[in-house]
Scaffold this active site. Structure first.
Site, PDB file in Angstrom:
ATOM      1  N   LYS A  24      35.392  39.153  30.894  1.00  0.00           N
ATOM      2  CA  LYS A  24      36.698  38.913  30.278  1.00  0.00           C
ATOM      3  C   LYS A  24      36.705  39.320  28.807  1.00  0.00           C
ATOM      4  O   LYS A  24      35.679  39.277  28.132  1.00  0.00           O
ATOM      5  CB  LYS A  24      37.057  37.420  30.361  1.00  0.00           C
ATOM      6  CG  LYS A  24      37.641  36.965  31.676  1.00  0.00           C
ATOM      7  CD  LYS A  24      38.125  35.528  31.544  1.00  0.00           C
ATOM      8  CE  LYS A  24      38.874  35.081  32.783  1.00  0.00           C
ATOM      9  NZ  LYS A  24      39.426  33.715  32.619  1.00  0.00           N
ATOM     10  N   CYS A  30      33.003  36.956  35.578  1.00  0.00           N
ATOM     11  CA  CYS A  30      34.008  36.521  34.608  1.00  0.00           C
ATOM     12  C   CYS A  30      33.531  36.617  33.170  1.00  0.00           C
ATOM     13  O   CYS A  30      34.328  36.460  32.242  1.00  0.00           O
ATOM     14  CB  CYS A  30      34.447  35.088  34.923  1.00  0.00           C
ATOM     15  SG  CYS A  30      35.500  34.981  36.389  1.00  0.00           S
ATOM     16  N   ASP A  57      43.023  38.748  39.571  1.00  0.00           N
ATOM     17  CA  ASP A  57      41.683  38.568  39.022  1.00  0.00           C
ATOM     18  C   ASP A  57      40.734  39.584  39.644  1.00  0.00           C
ATOM     19  O   ASP A  57      40.710  39.746  40.864  1.00  0.00           O
ATOM     20  CB  ASP A  57      41.175  37.150  39.325  1.00  0.00           C
ATOM     21  CG  ASP A  57      40.342  36.581  38.186  1.00  0.00           C
ATOM     22  OD1 ASP A  57      39.446  37.297  37.717  1.00  0.00           O
ATOM     23  OD2 ASP A  57      40.592  35.429  37.789  1.00  0.00           O
ATOM     24  N   HIS A 112      45.306  48.361  45.979  1.00  0.00           N
ATOM     25  CA  HIS A 112      45.302  49.588  45.172  1.00  0.00           C
ATOM     26  C   HIS A 112      43.864  49.923  44.818  1.00  0.00           C
ATOM     27  O   HIS A 112      43.049  49.032  44.570  1.00  0.00           O
ATOM     28  CB  HIS A 112      46.129  49.398  43.898  1.00  0.00           C
ATOM     29  CG  HIS A 112      46.251  50.642  43.076  1.00  0.00           C
ATOM     30  ND1 HIS A 112      46.956  51.742  43.506  1.00  0.00           N
ATOM     31  CD2 HIS A 112      45.743  50.963  41.860  1.00  0.00           C
ATOM     32  CE1 HIS A 112      46.895  52.691  42.576  1.00  0.00           C
ATOM     33  NE2 HIS A 112      46.158  52.242  41.571  1.00  0.00           N
TER      34      HIS A 112
END
EC number: 2.7.9.3
Length: 352
Positions: A24, A21, A71, A142
């Protein structure tokens, strides 16, 4: 067809520009971009991006709302199975942070040509393990080719419209609970640099792979009042708490002595083992946070550390704090009461 292999890449984290994270966008950059967008939120849209909440919420019927989140991020660890598990747990966390129940997930995959396909199989297996633990199916996904591997999920959940828990309802007189220790961003940076002890790596892995399901179910149970709820992820405790206080137009006080930390993390921060995202987080909130005089910058970094699948941060009326603590303990959640909410200009005071 034979798998493409390479002798040059030995570790997944060698292919990531930053871990988890911490990848980000900087909070200040995201605020600038979103500030230029007009919200098309209609009456059925209960939660959008205006309060930087954890997921979108859309009312389908008087008694049902769908909760949607997405996420994904580059590797935080070298083991592909564990990377997949961490990424999946992190995606699921946003559903729990809204007081919702997950229904199903879709995989999101970015994968380089030069890595063996068995690596991707292990990543997906890790993600599947957490979906199984959460009791949901993975119905598709995907994939794209990308020099930097990335994995995550889009997760769909459901909640009663009147039982949505947002980050915007904290009130003066509330107390603040945190359900996991801080420091995973610094720990994964140490892992990436090859300076993490086995004990630190094991502890950080345990934090990052633990679902927030038990804590989320307690906060959503209705056994006690929860005025606001969010998860502590890429913008750190200070960043996500500041979002909560900004939405509430209130001020928080954090007791430094009560905030749980992963062992070894403060020492690593003192040695400069700090991800760039953590430093950006601190710079973003610094003007609205008051620290004790002389508090070392390394401790400030820990409070702003970019977490991967961090704990839930809840704002609960003080009169129900004991009831909340007992319910969390009964569910096996090691929660800490770390501060309180007061009237005042939106911001944070760190004491202790």
């Amino acid at each position: 067809m034979a798998e493409k292999k390479t002798d040059k890449v030995k570790r997944l984290t060698e292919l990531s520009h930053c871990a988890g994270c911490a990848a980000k966008l900087r909070a200040s950059d995201l605020a600038q971009v979103l500030g230029g967008l007009k919200s098309t939120k209609g009456p059925q849209a209960l939660v959008g991006f205006s309060t930087n909440d954890d997921a979108a919420v859309y009312r389908l019927a008087p008694g049902m709302a769908v909760v949607e989140t997405v996420d994904f991020f580059p590797p935080v660890v070298d083991d592909p199975f564990q990377f997949g598990a961490i990424a999946a747990a992190n995606a699921l966390s946003d559903i729990y942070a809204m007081g919702a129940r997950p229904l199903f997930a879709l995989n999101l995959v970015c994968f380089p040509d030069e890595l063996p396909l068995k690596v991707l199989s292990k990543i997906l297996a890790g993600g599947q393990s957490k979906a199984d633990e959460a009791g949901i199916p993975i119905l598709g996904g995907h994939s794209i080719r990308d020099p930097e591997p990335k994995f995550g999920m889009a997760v769909t959940g459901v909640v009663h419209p009147k039982k949505v828990l947002t980050n915007a309802g904290a009130k003066p007189g509330d107390v603040l609970f945190l359900t996991k220790p801080l420091g995973s961003g610094i720990a994964t940076t140490a892992i990436k640099r090859g300076v993490a002890s086995k004990q630190l790596a094991k502890r950080a892995l345990g934090v990052m792979t633990t679902l927030n399901r038990a804590a989320g179910e307690v906060f959503a149970s209705g056994k006690f009042k929860v005025n606001a709820l969010t998860d502590v992820t890429g913008y750190g405790l200070l960043g996500h708490l500041l979002e909560m206080m900004t939405a509430a137009k209130a001020r928080a006080t954090l007791d430094l002595e009560r905030i749980p930390l992963i062992a070894e993390v403060p020492a690593l921060a003192e040695d400069g083992v700090v991800p760039g995202g953590t430093k950006s987080n601190l710079a973003h909130v610094h003007k609205k946070v008051r620290f004790p005089e002389g508090l070392p910058e390394c401790i400030q970094w820990v409070l702003a550390d970019a977490q991967t699948n961090g704990g839930l941060l809840a704002s609960v009326p003080a009169r129900q704090a004991l009831k909340a603590l007992k319910a969390l303990e009964a569910a096996g959640v090691d929660a800490a009461l770390i501060g309180e909410v007061q009237a005042g200009k939106p911001g944070i005071d760190v004491v202790g």
